[in-house]
Each structure stands twice: as C-alpha cells, then as structure tokens.
Design an enzyme around this catalytic site. Structure first.
Site, PDB file in Angstrom:
ATOM      1  CG  ASP A  94       3.357  -1.885   6.725  1.00 36.27           C
ATOM      2  OD1 ASP A  94       2.861  -2.864   6.156  1.00 36.27           O
ATOM      3  OD2 ASP A  94       3.445  -0.754   6.192  1.00 36.27           O
ATOM      4  CD  GLU A  95       5.787   0.031  12.676  1.00 39.82           C
ATOM      5  OE1 GLU A  95       6.849  -0.616  12.570  1.00 39.82           O
ATOM      6  OE2 GLU A  95       5.750   1.268  12.585  1.00 39.82           O
ATOM      7  CB  THR A 112       5.659   0.835  16.632  1.00 37.69           C
ATOM      8  OG1 THR A 112       6.306  -0.285  16.021  1.00 37.69           O
ATOM      9  CG2 THR A 112       6.717   1.759  17.190  1.00 37.69           C
ATOM     10  CG  HIS A 161       4.637   3.295   8.681  1.00 36.90           C
ATOM     11  ND1 HIS A 161       5.301   2.414   9.503  1.00 36.90           N
ATOM     12  CD2 HIS A 161       4.088   2.540   7.692  1.00 36.90           C
ATOM     13  CE1 HIS A 161       5.157   1.183   9.044  1.00 36.90           C
ATOM     14  NE2 HIS A 161       4.427   1.238   7.946  1.00 36.90           N
ATOM     15  CG  HIS A 175       8.875  -3.881   9.576  1.00 33.65           C
ATOM     16  ND1 HIS A 175       8.546  -2.538   9.474  1.00 33.65           N
ATOM     17  CD2 HIS A 175       8.808  -4.374   8.308  1.00 33.65           C
ATOM     18  CE1 HIS A 175       8.313  -2.245   8.200  1.00 33.65           C
ATOM     19  NE2 HIS A 175       8.460  -3.344   7.488  1.00 33.65           N
ATOM     20  CD  GLU A 192       6.030   5.001  12.261  1.00 34.26           C
ATOM     21  OE1 GLU A 192       7.011   4.801  11.512  1.00 34.26           O
ATOM     22  OE2 GLU A 192       5.451   4.082  12.848  1.00 34.26           O
ATOM     23  CD  GLU A 205       9.887  -2.316  13.480  1.00 40.43           C
ATOM     24  OE1 GLU A 205       8.744  -1.829  13.504  1.00 40.43           O
ATOM     25  OE2 GLU A 205      10.728  -2.019  12.623  1.00 40.43           O
ATOM     26  CD1 TRP A 243       0.195  -0.926   3.330  1.00 33.14           C
ATOM     27  CD2 TRP A 243       0.099   1.320   3.256  1.00 33.14           C
ATOM     28  NE1 TRP A 243       0.794  -0.444   4.467  1.00 33.14           N
ATOM     29  CE2 TRP A 243       0.745   0.926   4.464  1.00 33.14           C
ATOM     30  CE3 TRP A 243      -0.067   2.679   2.994  1.00 33.14           C
ATOM     31  CZ2 TRP A 243       1.209   1.849   5.403  1.00 33.14           C
ATOM     32  CZ3 TRP A 243       0.408   3.597   3.931  1.00 33.14           C
ATOM     33  CH2 TRP A 243       1.032   3.179   5.121  1.00 33.14           C
ATOM     34  CD  GLU A 288       9.028   1.141  10.128  1.00 37.10           C
ATOM     35  OE1 GLU A 288       8.431   2.165  10.520  1.00 37.10           O
ATOM     36  OE2 GLU A 288       8.835   0.019  10.614  1.00 37.10           O
TER      37      GLU A 288
END
Length: 332
Positions: A199-200, A170, A117, A203, A76, A167, A33, A114
């Site tokens: 996403d976090e 977050t 974000h 990671h 971020e 990670e 995305w 990242e």
C-alpha cells in the site's frame, strides 16, 4: 505574482487530473484487503485457537522487533494529524462549492486506505500479548495531541516532496519488519506487514507522480521547494514521539536508534530514497529553471554523495533503551 498564488494556480490546473490518479493508485473499499482478512474471526468457534496461535508465534520475536512494531503502529495510528494537515494545503478545498474538489477527494480516499494499517497492527499487538497496550495507547494519544511540524507549512510542493519521500520510507520499514517476522516463522505477521508495505509503495508512486507533473508546470518553484525540504531534512511523522510522563520528542531518538540497530530503516536508506527521487524526477534534465532553481538543482545533485559520507561516519548506541511499551525480555 506571489509564490502562494502560483501554487494555487498550478494546483487548480492539475485538479482535473486527480480523478485519474485515484483510479491508478488507489483501490476501492470493496476490492482492497481489510484488517479482518488477517485477524482471527470472532464469529467462528476457532477464534480462541487462532488467538492462541498468534501468541505462540509471537514468542520468538525479540525486543527491538517489538519496539519497532509498536512505533510503526503508533505512527500509523496518528492518521488524524496527517489528514488535517493535508486538508489545509493550498489548493485542497473541501468547503462550500468545493466539496468535490479533486485534491480533497484524494486526501480523504488516501486517508481511508491508510486507516486500515493502524487498525490491523493495533489489533495484532493486542492479541499477541507481547506489549503493554495501555502505554502504547497513551503514546498514541500524545502523538495526535502534540501534532507535528514537518517543515512544509501549507505549501503543496513541499508537502508532495515530503509524502513522496515518507511513503517510500514506510514501505521500506514495513517490508523489512515483515521479512524479519517471516524468518522467525511468523508467516501471518510477515504477510500482513508485506501487504501494508505494498500500500505504501502505491501511495509513494502517486505522490512522486504529483511532483513530476508539477515540475512540468512550474519547474523552478518545484525545484526550489525540493531543495528546501532536503536542506531542512525530512523528519519522520512521529518525530514528536513520547512515552507517558515524557516530553515531546523524547522517545523518537531512542526508537530511531532501535530501527537503525535492527536494520529496519537506516541512514543509508535515507540517502537511497533521495537518489531514487532525483533519478525519477530527472532533475538533471529539467529545463527552463531560473537562477535560484539552478542553484537548488546543483545542491540536490551533490547531496546524495555528501550524505553518503556522513552516513558512513555515523555511530549509533548499541545499548537497548527500555521503553514502557515492551518489557526487556520482549513479553509481559
């Protein structure tokens, strides 16, 4: 052999595996995305109406919510600090004949993911009309300029412990902010924060896999590094947070109290993350530890229950500190 040399050897031995880690835990730019997927399309005639909808949906979100959103965004946006820090870690080499070093490729690709974000959160805040963007921008500039010291130095073991922990932290914060937004009827912001949280999590899964792999190569060194990081306590990357005219770190405690009060990230979450890492890395089952590492393991096994007792006794101010980023009523 020195500790540094052992770490370099381990990092070099694992470097060929990094390509497979990237395939497993990162997503190609064409497939992942992008911020514009969630924001009003400025090429369309509906742009102004979409902006108006965002401003309307944002009216019911409270003061503590906006403070947390702002601090998450600033954290971020301080990405240049994180990349430059990781590029200096032992075993990460982007110079000369090492431009294709697997670890350097990982850091760049991770940074690229990242980066989205901060982009999407910053633009959303700007369009919402609920915050003082100039004050936010000043704080962001300060945070990048001030840098940070997370207690890892150039040690890859400690850095991977830190990122494994951070990670997931977050992930928790963004996920809960998204849930709160959704409950208030803000479906767009809820979805946006939830997908950032996803996403976090990816990671986090990658970095905890790095640690698990290193435990198989250098169990004593990794165990000692893990314990050392927990003794220092995992500080948040924005621990130097300050407002305009303020001193380094002066705004962070007030933000932490706000996040605790809102239930976005709490002392109990810190304990839970440690327990999950202990369990996944199966530190109680790691073999071939030297005497120092055995003591480190004992410390780590006992630490969650100790921190649990401390968390139960902790008290946090209930009074709202008035940040320059957000007006007390939640709107400008």
């Amino acid at each position: 052999m020195s500790t540094k040399n052992i770490r370099l050897e381990v990092m070099q031995a694992l470097e060929p595996k990094v390509e497979s880690f990237m395939e497993s835990f990162l997503i190609k730019p064409e497939d992942i995305w992008q911020p514009t997927d969630f924001l009003p399309n400025s090429e369309k005639d509906t742009f102004l109406q979409e902006v108006k909808d965002i401003r309307e949906e944002s009216k019911d979100l409270g003061y503590d919510f906006w403070v947390t959103m702002v601090a998450d965004t600033i954290t971020e946006e301080a990405l240049p600090t994180y990349e430059s820090w990781l590029m200096d870690v032992v075993g990460v080499d982007q110079h000369g004949d090492h431009k294709t070093n697997g670890w350097a490729k990982w850091v760049r690709a991770w940074t690229a993911e990242e980066n989205r974000h901060g982009d999407v959160l910053n633009k959303y805040l700007y369009l919402s009309g609920r915050v003082n963007m100039r004050e936010i921008e000043i704080t962001t500039q300060h945070l990048i300029s001030d840098g940070f010291d997370i207690g890892t130095d150039r040690d890859p073991y400690k850095n991977f412990v830190y990122t494994s922990f951070q990670e997931l932290a977050t992930n928790i914060s963004h996920k809960r902010v998204g849930q709160m937004a959704k409950k208030k009827g803000n479906a767009l912001l809820g979805k946006m924060c939830t997908i950032i949280a996803g996403d976090e999590m990816r990671h986090h899964l990658a970095y905890r896999e790095f640690v698990k792999t290193i435990l198989g190569e250098d169990p004593s060194g990794m165990m000692i590094a893990f314990a050392d990081m927990m003794k220092k306590k995992i500080v948040m990357p924005a621990h130097f947070l300050r407002e305009s005219g303020g001193t380094i770190g002066s705004a962070f405690e007030n933000f932490s109290n706000c996040a605790q009060r809102l239930g976005v990230y709490t002392a109990q979450d810190y304990v839970d993350i440690l327990s999950k890492l202990n369990a996944y890395w199966e530190i109680d089952k790691v073999r071939s530890l030297n005497e120092e590492a055995e003591k480190a393991r004992d410390y780590l096994i006992k630490l969650p229950s100790r921190l649990e007792r401390i968390a139960e006794r902790m008290k946090f101010p209930q009074d709202q500190y008035h940040f320059k980023w957000v007006e007390a009523n939640g709107a400008l």
